[in-house]
Design an enzyme around this catalytic site. Structure first.
Site, mmCIF file in Angstrom:
data_model
loop_
_atom_site.group_PDB
_atom_site.id
_atom_site.type_symbol
_atom_site.label_atom_id
_atom_site.label_comp_id
_atom_site.label_asym_id
_atom_site.label_seq_id
_atom_site.Cartn_x
_atom_site.Cartn_y
_atom_site.Cartn_z
ATOM 1 N N GLY A 72 50.845 37.573 34.023
ATOM 2 C CA GLY A 72 51.345 37.938 35.333
ATOM 3 C C GLY A 72 52.683 37.321 35.677
ATOM 4 O O GLY A 72 53.541 37.967 36.293
ATOM 5 N N THR A 73 52.897 36.080 35.294
ATOM 6 C CA THR A 73 54.161 35.416 35.617
ATOM 7 C C THR A 73 55.330 36.120 34.950
ATOM 8 O O THR A 73 56.366 36.370 35.576
ATOM 9 C CB THR A 73 54.110 33.938 35.201
ATOM 10 O OG1 THR A 73 53.157 33.249 36.027
ATOM 11 C CG2 THR A 73 55.467 33.269 35.358
ATOM 12 N N ASN A 152 46.320 35.284 46.287
ATOM 13 C CA ASN A 152 45.533 34.527 45.320
ATOM 14 C C ASN A 152 44.808 33.343 45.929
ATOM 15 O O ASN A 152 43.828 32.852 45.360
ATOM 16 C CB ASN A 152 46.434 34.043 44.182
ATOM 17 C CG ASN A 152 47.644 33.289 44.684
ATOM 18 O OD1 ASN A 152 48.440 33.825 45.453
ATOM 19 N ND2 ASN A 152 47.794 32.047 44.253
ATOM 20 N N GLN A 180 45.552 39.360 41.199
ATOM 21 C CA GLN A 180 44.205 39.081 41.713
ATOM 22 C C GLN A 180 43.428 40.353 42.019
ATOM 23 O O GLN A 180 42.202 40.364 41.964
ATOM 24 C CB GLN A 180 44.306 38.223 42.979
ATOM 25 C CG GLN A 180 44.840 36.831 42.767
ATOM 26 C CD GLN A 180 43.917 35.957 41.942
ATOM 27 O OE1 GLN A 180 42.711 36.148 41.908
ATOM 28 N NE2 GLN A 180 44.482 34.983 41.265
ATOM 29 N N SER A 200 47.295 40.598 34.872
ATOM 30 C CA SER A 200 47.059 39.586 33.838
ATOM 31 C C SER A 200 45.632 39.660 33.332
ATOM 32 O O SER A 200 44.699 39.821 34.113
ATOM 33 C CB SER A 200 47.346 38.197 34.414
ATOM 34 O OG SER A 200 47.243 37.210 33.415
ATOM 35 N N HIS A 202 43.533 37.393 31.909
ATOM 36 C CA HIS A 202 42.537 36.334 32.078
ATOM 37 C C HIS A 202 41.951 36.270 33.488
ATOM 38 O O HIS A 202 41.056 35.458 33.755
ATOM 39 C CB HIS A 202 43.117 34.969 31.668
ATOM 40 C CG HIS A 202 44.073 34.373 32.635
ATOM 41 N ND1 HIS A 202 43.752 33.294 33.422
ATOM 42 C CD2 HIS A 202 45.353 34.688 32.943
ATOM 43 C CE1 HIS A 202 44.795 32.964 34.165
ATOM 44 N NE2 HIS A 202 45.777 33.796 33.899
ATOM 45 N N THR A 238 56.894 40.910 18.215
ATOM 46 C CA THR A 238 55.689 41.482 17.630
ATOM 47 C C THR A 238 54.554 41.503 18.638
ATOM 48 O O THR A 238 54.292 40.496 19.308
ATOM 49 C CB THR A 238 55.262 40.677 16.384
ATOM 50 O OG1 THR A 238 56.335 40.678 15.448
ATOM 51 C CG2 THR A 238 54.019 41.276 15.750
ATOM 52 N N CYS A 326 48.301 27.099 39.844
ATOM 53 C CA CYS A 326 49.659 26.790 39.397
ATOM 54 C C CYS A 326 50.272 25.633 40.172
ATOM 55 O O CYS A 326 51.297 25.097 39.777
ATOM 56 C CB CYS A 326 50.545 28.025 39.520
ATOM 57 S SG CYS A 326 49.954 29.413 38.534
#
Length: 394
Positions: A72-73, A152, A180, A200, A202, A238, A326
């Site tokens: 996401g970042t 978030n 989120q 994202s 995760h 890659t 974060c």
């Protein structure tokens, strides 16, 4: 630790077994580089293509509008920096909000040092952007509006449809950080007039280190990473094939289970909120009371410090947070809680608990009973609480 109740799913989630299973062959069996021309690499290339189609289908997008990133970042950075660079001949004004994730806020600050102007919109006491303030902030040189889909920390969902309509009406690009929200809330990019969207893996039971950026076809954004021809020459390097397979599998799982899963999470979330507010005095629910993420509950407890509360919860096997993962190392109160009007001393006593579908009412009972005891013990050591009680009894 004899017991573990994990209530920090906004920070990261457990990778689902089916996701791990889908990824494994691409580490040891189908490990070819998808950019290679020989047949051995075709399995990898086909897998990447298939996951792109799955993700696009979840958003009502086209497969060639999905670009894989490291998370996401990176997606937020790409969307904002590339839009600023591509459209600066039209103008150098960007609109965002004061409660965005730092991946957005710090990127905007970076651009301010390079001559761009950024308007940071206020939010109300529930964390909702004021649409009238947004309209008034728009200028002839406004090139981008970046407002998150859902916060978030406090879970508040923003009026994304209305923001998208305003942006489209004025011919302004609209980016939303949906890290989120994606997988928790149905999102169709065309219906919501979204031009760019960040997500994202995760956060939805996928692996770490993989995410994507949706870029509406026709946007003339510059390349983000220079090198090879991967991701249609916009992001060289890659492809992380196992991660991409894990992300696609997690997205398919999230969409398949969304209705039943979020219904359960809402029920458990509301049970948690109800018990905490009724049984722990001088407590406030942060965020919108109803328009919030299905799994998010954020509280402020007066007269205590959040760090001591988290350490005590950890000793009881309960994982929570005081804000964004974060910024967990920061001693400063949450910028989100300050933006919704909480004073520093109350913002310091915040607790974010974010659920998954495995959390039961019995787990919540365990959490609330320990939380009641922890808050009581911490307040007993607080001079502020002692002074408050004295004033109340006069």
């Amino acid at each position: 630790m004899s017991k573990l109740i994990y209530l920090d799913n906004a920070a990261t989630t457990k990778t689902a077994p089916e996701v791990v299973e889908a990824m494994l062959p691409f580490f040891t069996e189908y490990y070819g580089n998808p950019s290679s021309v020989y047949s051995f690499a075709s399995k990898s290339k086909e897998a990447v293509t298939r996951q792109r189609e799955i993700i696009a289908g979840a958003l009502g997008a086209k497969a060639n509008e999905i670009y894989f990133t490291a998370g996401g970042t990176e997606s937020d950075n790409w969307a904002i920096k590339a839009a600023a660079e591509a459209y600066e001949s039209k103008g150098k004004h960007i609109i965002t909000s004061k409660i965005e994730h730092h991946a957005v806020l710090h990127t905007c600050e970076y651009l301010e040092h390079r001559g761009f102007e950024v308007t940071y919109l206020n939010v109300d006491e529930n964390g909702v952007v004021d649409l009238e303030e947004l309209k008034q902030a728009i200028r002839p040189d406004t090139i981008l509006i970046s407002i998150m889909f859902a916060n978030n920390e406090i879970g508040t969902m923003e009026p994304v449809r209305e923001i998208g309509e305003i942006a489209k009406e004025h011919g302004i690009l609209f980016h939303t950080d949906a890290v989120q929200a994606f997988g928790q809330i149905p999102i169709q990019v065309d219906e919501l007039h979204i031009d760019m969207l960040s997500a994202s893996g995760h956060k939805l039971n996928g692996p770490k280190g993989i995410g994507f950026l949706y870029i509406r076809k026709g946007l003339r954004l510059k390349n983000f990473v220079h090198g090879g021809a991967q991701e249609r020459k916009r992001r060289a390097g890659t492809e992380n094939v196992p991660g991409i397979v894990g992300l696609g599998t997690a997205v398919a799982r999230a969409i398949r289970t969304m209705e039943e899963r979020t219904k359960l999470e809402k029920e458990i979330r509301d049970y948690l909120i109800d018990r905490v507010l009724k049984e722990i005095p001088y407590t406030k629910l942060n965020g919108h009371p109803t328009d919030r993420l299905p799994n998010n509950a954020n509280f402020s407890f007066r007269f205590i410090e959040g760090e001591a509360m988290l350490l005590s919860l950890d000793m009881a096997g309960i994982c929570g947070s005081s804000g964004s993962a974060c910024t967990s190392g920061s001693l400063d109160p949450s910028h989100v809680l300050l933006a919704i009007g909480l004073p520093h001393e109350i913002a310091h006593g915040s607790l974010r608990l974010t659920l998954n579908e495995e959390i039961t009412k019995e787990d919540i009972d365990y959490v609330v009973e320990h939380l009641k005891e922890i808050i009581s013990n911490l307040r007993a050591m607080s001079p502020l609480y002692e002074d408050f009680i004295k004033k109340q009894t006069k």
